[in-house]
Design a protein around this motif. Structure first.
Motif, mmCIF file in Angstrom:
data_model
loop_
_atom_site.group_PDB
_atom_site.id
_atom_site.type_symbol
_atom_site.label_atom_id
_atom_site.label_comp_id
_atom_site.label_asym_id
_atom_site.label_seq_id
_atom_site.Cartn_x
_atom_site.Cartn_y
_atom_site.Cartn_z
ATOM 1 N N LEU A 2 0.838 -1.194 0.000
ATOM 2 C CA LEU A 2 0.000 0.000 0.000
ATOM 3 C C LEU A 2 0.875 1.246 0.000
ATOM 4 O O LEU A 2 1.687 1.445 0.888
ATOM 5 C CB LEU A 2 -0.857 -0.017 1.263
ATOM 6 N N LYS A 3 0.683 2.066 -1.002
ATOM 7 C CA LYS A 3 1.498 3.287 -1.060
ATOM 8 C C LYS A 3 0.647 4.486 -0.677
ATOM 9 O O LYS A 3 -0.178 4.954 -1.462
ATOM 10 C CB LYS A 3 2.027 3.475 -2.491
ATOM 11 N N TYR A 4 0.837 4.917 0.525
ATOM 12 C CA TYR A 4 0.082 6.061 1.024
ATOM 13 C C TYR A 4 1.036 6.901 1.855
ATOM 14 O O TYR A 4 1.744 6.374 2.704
ATOM 15 C CB TYR A 4 -1.089 5.573 1.894
ATOM 16 N N ASP A 5 1.081 8.176 1.602
ATOM 17 C CA ASP A 5 1.961 9.052 2.379
ATOM 18 C C ASP A 5 1.104 9.839 3.376
ATOM 19 O O ASP A 5 0.336 10.720 2.991
ATOM 20 C CB ASP A 5 2.729 9.993 1.441
ATOM 21 N N ILE A 241 0.754 -2.948 15.848
ATOM 22 C CA ILE A 241 0.452 -1.511 15.815
ATOM 23 C C ILE A 241 0.475 -1.081 14.347
ATOM 24 O O ILE A 241 1.459 -1.336 13.651
ATOM 25 C CB ILE A 241 1.499 -0.720 16.620
ATOM 26 N N PRO A 242 -0.590 -0.472 13.864
ATOM 27 C CA PRO A 242 -0.585 -0.040 12.460
ATOM 28 C C PRO A 242 0.490 1.025 12.204
ATOM 29 O O PRO A 242 0.637 1.964 12.986
ATOM 30 C CB PRO A 242 -1.990 0.551 12.254
ATOM 31 N N LEU A 243 1.228 0.845 11.121
ATOM 32 C CA LEU A 243 2.273 1.801 10.745
ATOM 33 C C LEU A 243 1.793 2.579 9.536
ATOM 34 O O LEU A 243 1.380 1.988 8.541
ATOM 35 C CB LEU A 243 3.553 1.070 10.347
ATOM 36 N N VAL A 244 1.868 3.888 9.621
ATOM 37 C CA VAL A 244 1.496 4.714 8.473
ATOM 38 C C VAL A 244 2.739 5.453 8.003
ATOM 39 O O VAL A 244 3.345 6.220 8.762
ATOM 40 C CB VAL A 244 0.365 5.701 8.830
ATOM 41 N N PHE A 245 3.126 5.175 6.753
ATOM 42 C CA PHE A 245 4.304 5.819 6.181
ATOM 43 C C PHE A 245 4.139 7.339 6.198
ATOM 44 O O PHE A 245 3.068 7.866 5.867
ATOM 45 C CB PHE A 245 4.489 5.324 4.740
ATOM 46 N N GLY A 246 5.217 8.037 6.568
ATOM 47 C CA GLY A 246 5.176 9.499 6.533
ATOM 48 C C GLY A 246 6.484 10.054 6.006
ATOM 49 O O GLY A 246 7.548 9.799 6.570
#
Ligand SMILES: [Zn+2]
Ligand SMILES: [Zn+2]
Length: 273
Positions: A2-5, A241-246
């Protein structure tokens, strides 16, 4: 993959660039992202004086609604190509919880994705901007007693931010939890903070929050690692733990920067549900 910034700044950031929102969106499309969240530095709470020398840490209160309108309009403009989160990077500042809750209660209904971060440290009611420069980091070390004490104070504040009651609209993603390492190549701590970091991960898990997997540190010459670094990521993954790319991009070309280095890390999108 999943590519989400999930951590992107805008021309509303006084210390960023003037790259327009559509340039970020065009870059996102070019990179094949499914979406991005604009998370501009929220106005600092009423009564808090920005301690950074340039006083440019956050957008002003006057600009807040213009910012949101701009993001709303870009969101509808790109709704076929991208999922766009409307967010803020909200500062947790010890002692200003009520003012921060008041701001969140006011603006929260308009937001879809936000981050809670610590940049300012409170030591005996003096405030310091921890990530401004190595020189200021050393000033703080002098004020609080040692470099290790700055790290300790930072982790303590992050833990406090996670447990703080900031109302219904409190952001559910915790920003760059190891930002204290920003200048570690020049100003290294002498001890490990595994215990503090572990307590932070536990608190994130208990509260059902997600983690900002913030890669900006990798390209900072005095840091050279992500916030948090790989061994902490591994532990976070184990704890589900959900990781969200930033990317923490402050210009369009920094969006999803060096994405290829992160393959293998399972990533989440705050807007996927
Ligand atoms: Zn910034
Ligand atoms: Zn930040």
């Amino acid at each position: 993959m999943l590519k989400y910034d999930g951590h992107v700044h805008t021309p509303f950031c006084p210390h960023g660039t003037k790259d327009a929102l559509n340039r970020y969106c065009e870059q996102a499309i070019k990179l094949g992202l499914s979406g991005l969240s604009f998370t501009e530095h929220a106005p600092l709470p009423d009564g808090f004086i920005d301690p950074s020398p340039t006083q440019d840490s956050a957008m002003s209160k006057e600009q807040l609604y213009t910012y949101i309108e701009h993001v709303q309009s870009i969101q509808s403009q790109y709704n076929k190509e991208l999922k766009i989160g409307i967010g803020l990077e909200v500062d947790f500042i010890e002692g200003f919880e009520d003012q921060t809750s008041a701001l969140l209660n006011e603006v929260g209904p308009l937001l879809t994705d936000s981050i809670l971060s610590v940049h300012f440290l409170n030591h005996k009611n003096s405030f310091y901007c921890m990530d401004y420069s190595p020189e200021i980091f050393l000033d703080i070390a002098q004020a609080v007693g040692s470099v290790d004490a700055v790290h300790h104070l930072y982790y303590q504040s992050v833990l406090q931010s996670i447990n703080a009651n900031l109302g219904t609209y409190k952001p559910n993603r915790i920003g760059h939890i190891t930002l204290a390492n920003k200048f570690q190549k020049r100003i290294p701590p002498t001890q490990s903070f595994d215990k503090e970091i572990n307590d932070i991960l536990q608190a994130i898990q208990t509260n059902g929050y997600s983690l900002d997997y913030n890669v900006v540190g990798i390209r900072k010459p005095l840091c050279k690692e992500s916030y948090p670094p790989p061994e902490v990521l591994k532990q976070a993954i184990k704890m589900e733990i959900p990781l969200v790319f930033g990317s923490d991009a402050h210009q369009a070309k920094e969006l999803a920067i060096a994405w290829n280095e992160y393959t293998g890390v399972p990533l989440d999108s705050p807007l996927s549900s």
